[in-house]
Write an enzyme that holds these catalytic residues in place. Structure first.
Site, mmCIF file in Angstrom:
data_model
loop_
_atom_site.group_PDB
_atom_site.id
_atom_site.type_symbol
_atom_site.label_atom_id
_atom_site.label_comp_id
_atom_site.label_asym_id
_atom_site.label_seq_id
_atom_site.Cartn_x
_atom_site.Cartn_y
_atom_site.Cartn_z
ATOM 1 N N ASN A 1 0.821 -1.214 0.000
ATOM 2 C CA ASN A 1 0.000 0.000 0.000
ATOM 3 C C ASN A 1 0.858 1.269 0.000
ATOM 4 O OD1 ASN A 1 -2.375 -1.455 0.124
ATOM 5 N ND2 ASN A 1 -2.453 -1.420 2.353
ATOM 6 N N HIS B 1 -15.230 -0.497 4.774
ATOM 7 C CA HIS B 1 -14.144 -1.192 5.466
ATOM 8 C C HIS B 1 -14.617 -1.834 6.772
ATOM 9 C CE1 HIS B 1 -10.170 -1.419 7.586
ATOM 10 N NE2 HIS B 1 -9.776 -1.746 6.363
ATOM 11 N N GLU C 1 -16.618 5.590 1.251
ATOM 12 C CA GLU C 1 -15.163 5.713 1.106
ATOM 13 C C GLU C 1 -14.815 6.464 -0.168
ATOM 14 O OE1 GLU C 1 -13.412 1.807 1.617
ATOM 15 O OE2 GLU C 1 -14.497 1.543 3.502
ATOM 16 N N SER D 1 -11.364 -0.319 -0.731
ATOM 17 C CA SER D 1 -10.093 -1.011 -0.521
ATOM 18 C C SER D 1 -9.975 -2.342 -1.256
ATOM 19 C CB SER D 1 -9.846 -1.213 0.978
ATOM 20 O OG SER D 1 -10.937 -1.864 1.573
ATOM 21 N N ASP E 1 -14.268 8.007 4.357
ATOM 22 C CA ASP E 1 -12.974 7.401 4.667
ATOM 23 C C ASP E 1 -12.160 7.381 3.369
ATOM 24 O OD1 ASP E 1 -10.848 5.678 5.025
ATOM 25 O OD2 ASP E 1 -12.005 4.105 6.002
ATOM 26 N N HIS F 1 -7.434 5.283 0.872
ATOM 27 C CA HIS F 1 -6.671 4.966 -0.345
ATOM 28 C C HIS F 1 -6.638 6.114 -1.343
ATOM 29 C CE1 HIS F 1 -6.020 0.736 0.639
ATOM 30 N NE2 HIS F 1 -7.236 0.762 1.159
ATOM 31 N N LYS G 1 -1.005 4.194 3.970
ATOM 32 C CA LYS G 1 -0.979 3.907 2.536
ATOM 33 C C LYS G 1 -0.025 4.887 1.849
ATOM 34 C CE LYS G 1 -4.543 1.190 3.721
ATOM 35 N NZ LYS G 1 -5.664 1.208 4.652
HETATM 36 C C1 LIG Z 1 -6.432 0.553 5.670
HETATM 37 C C2 LIG Z 1 -7.794 1.082 5.879
HETATM 38 C C3 LIG Z 1 -8.244 1.476 7.137
HETATM 39 C C4 LIG Z 1 -7.447 1.210 8.367
HETATM 40 O O1 LIG Z 1 -6.411 2.100 8.499
HETATM 41 P P1 LIG Z 1 -5.153 1.693 9.402
HETATM 42 O O2 LIG Z 1 -4.455 2.973 9.602
HETATM 43 O O3 LIG Z 1 -4.403 0.685 8.619
HETATM 44 O O4 LIG Z 1 -5.709 1.132 10.674
HETATM 45 C C5 LIG Z 1 -9.478 2.074 7.237
HETATM 46 N N1 LIG Z 1 -10.265 2.251 6.152
HETATM 47 C C6 LIG Z 1 -9.885 1.847 4.934
HETATM 48 C C7 LIG Z 1 -10.790 2.055 3.780
HETATM 49 C C8 LIG Z 1 -8.646 1.253 4.755
HETATM 50 O O5 LIG Z 1 -8.266 0.817 3.553
#
Ligand SMILES: *Cc1c(COP(=O)(O)O)cnc(C)c1O
Length: 405
Positions: A47, A133, A177, A181, A207, A210, A239
């Site tokens: 990532n 997620h 999002e 992901s 969120d 990515h 990421k």
């Molecule tokens: C990776 C991810 C998370 C978690 O984040 P971390 O910092 O790894 O705990 C949350 N939401 C999405 C969409 C992700 O891809």
């Protein structure tokens, strides 16, 4: 009792071919080449999309800060853990992304859970994209409110839940999002924002784990790309930032509410000044000309990869086969899922790729819907076209063996 329960669960996982195992991975000079059990691989599962994890300036920030300020914050942000580096990082994030305030959490998982834990009370409605997620869905399931999951990226479906009557004194939280992901696609953020704006007592949470660093002007993320500003924006640093941690971007009022009542903030050690310094430098790099160059290289790599895979899949489709063939999801992000179908075929292909020096993880249910087991290939700015060619060649061999025998 405990032994029986645990053993039954473990056996069941094995029987269903879902037993998860961790591999010890070492990345020496770049995330795109990893070493696992003495073997070297080109890594197509990272990532670290811009290659910042090994960037000399990120490393220098870590070393300089550690020498000056130590390696730990020494406490929760409510006691003595709120360092000048952390406070500065929050201010910089807020101004970079156009918000009144930011709050840093140790991880994206924690940040997502913190929002739902604090914001959602009895009778509140959470309306979340079905593919959200696990950190969001898990918190929602355990919260006191009611969770509705709308069809992936489907505004009609979202509207049908928004139209449900709201109990007195209750609110709605719409959750989606920037980039998904496991599918790599964008949410229709403009439409979702316009729709949620039509409803009272409704907040929008995005969120963008990515999308931050990758999309938008100067890497400001998916919301910048679509020209929207959600009430709560979640960005994560595991990421494109090549590090770890996360932040909520929100209003001053919401921040005050979180500072008073968010237990994952109050009762957890603040990130170290060192980590804050790394992330501070990460913003500079992402927003710089070098950041633009890395995003351009990433885009070139994604385009190159997609063209090569599409032509390979066309070639396979022309051969005689009565099996359902793999296909590539329509994604313009670094996440390039190649849908294989059965769990077993996905595992087989992933294993064959490993035999050819390529590291790609197979993602299987329950992480993704049944019969959509996939290779979750991630393309980064650090891959060379030759590395991508090597991947394509290995994929070609594996797919021919698996589907054309
Ligand atoms: C990776 C991810 C998370 C978690 O984040 P971390 O910092 O790894 O705990 C949350 N939401 C999405 C969409 C992700 O891809």
């Amino acid at each position: 009792m405990w032994h029986t329960r645990i053993n039954t669960a473990l056996k069941e996982q094995k029987k269903r071919d879902r037993y998860r195992q961790q591999s010890v991975c070492t990345t020496n000079s770049s995330s795109v080449s990893i070493q696992v059990d003495q073997n070297h691989y080109f890594n197509f599962s990272s990532n670290d999309y811009l290659g910042l994890a090994h960037h000399p300036q990120m490393i220098a920030s870590a070393v300089d800060s550690a020498k000056a300020l130590g390696v730990g914050s020494g406490g929760s942000p409510h006691v003595t853990g709120y360092s000048a580096s952390l406070s500065g990082l929050e201010a910089k994030l807020a101004s970079w992304l156009g918000y009144e305030a930011a709050i840093v959490y140790p991880s994206g998982f924690t940040a997502n859970q913190a929002v739902i834990k604090l914001m959602i009370e009895q009778n509140d409605l959470m309306i979340a994209d079905r593919l959200s997620h696990a950190s969001l869905l898990e918190a929602a399931v355990f919260s006191k409110g009611r969770l509705f999951r709308f069809k992936h990226n489907d505004c009609q479906s979202l509207k049908s839940y928004l139209d449900k009557p709201l109990p007195e004194n209750a609110g709605r939280l719409v959750i989606t999002e920037g980039v998904f992901s496991m599918d790599g696609d964008h949410a229709p953020l403009k439409e979702i924002k316009a729709l949620t704006d039509q409803y009272d007592h409704t907040l929008l949470m995005i969120d963008d784990a990515h999308g931050i660093g990758i999309f938008g002007e100067g890497g400001r993320g998916s919301c910048d790309l679509y020209g929207i500003k959600p009430d709560i924006l979640v960005v994560t640093f595991g990421k494109a930032f090549g590090c770890s941690g996360a932040a909520l971007l929100l209003s001053e009022e919401l921040k005050a509410y979180f500072i008073q009542f968010s237990k994952p903030l109050i009762y957890s050690t603040a990130i170290s000044p060192m980590q804050a310094a790394i992330l501070d430098r990460g913003i500079d790099l992402i927003a710089s000309k070098e950041g633009d160059q890395k995003r351009a290289k990433l885009k070139e790599n994604i385009t190159y990869f997609r063209a090569k895979v599409e032509s390979l899949l066309q070639e396979v489709a022309q051969k005689d086969s009565n099996m359902t063939l793999p296909y590539l999801l329509a994604s313009q992000s670094p996440i390039q899922p190649l849908i294989i179908g059965s769990d077993q075929a996905a595992l087989e292909i992933s294993k064959k790729l490993r035999d050819n020096g390529i590291w790609v993880s197979a993602i299987r249910p329950p992480t993704v819907p049944p019969n959509t087991a996939r290779l979750r290939i991630t393309i980064t700015a650090e891959h060379s076209l030759i590395m991508i060619d090597t991947l394509i060649l290995a994929l070609q061999n594996a797919i021919y063996e698996q589907f054309l025998g």
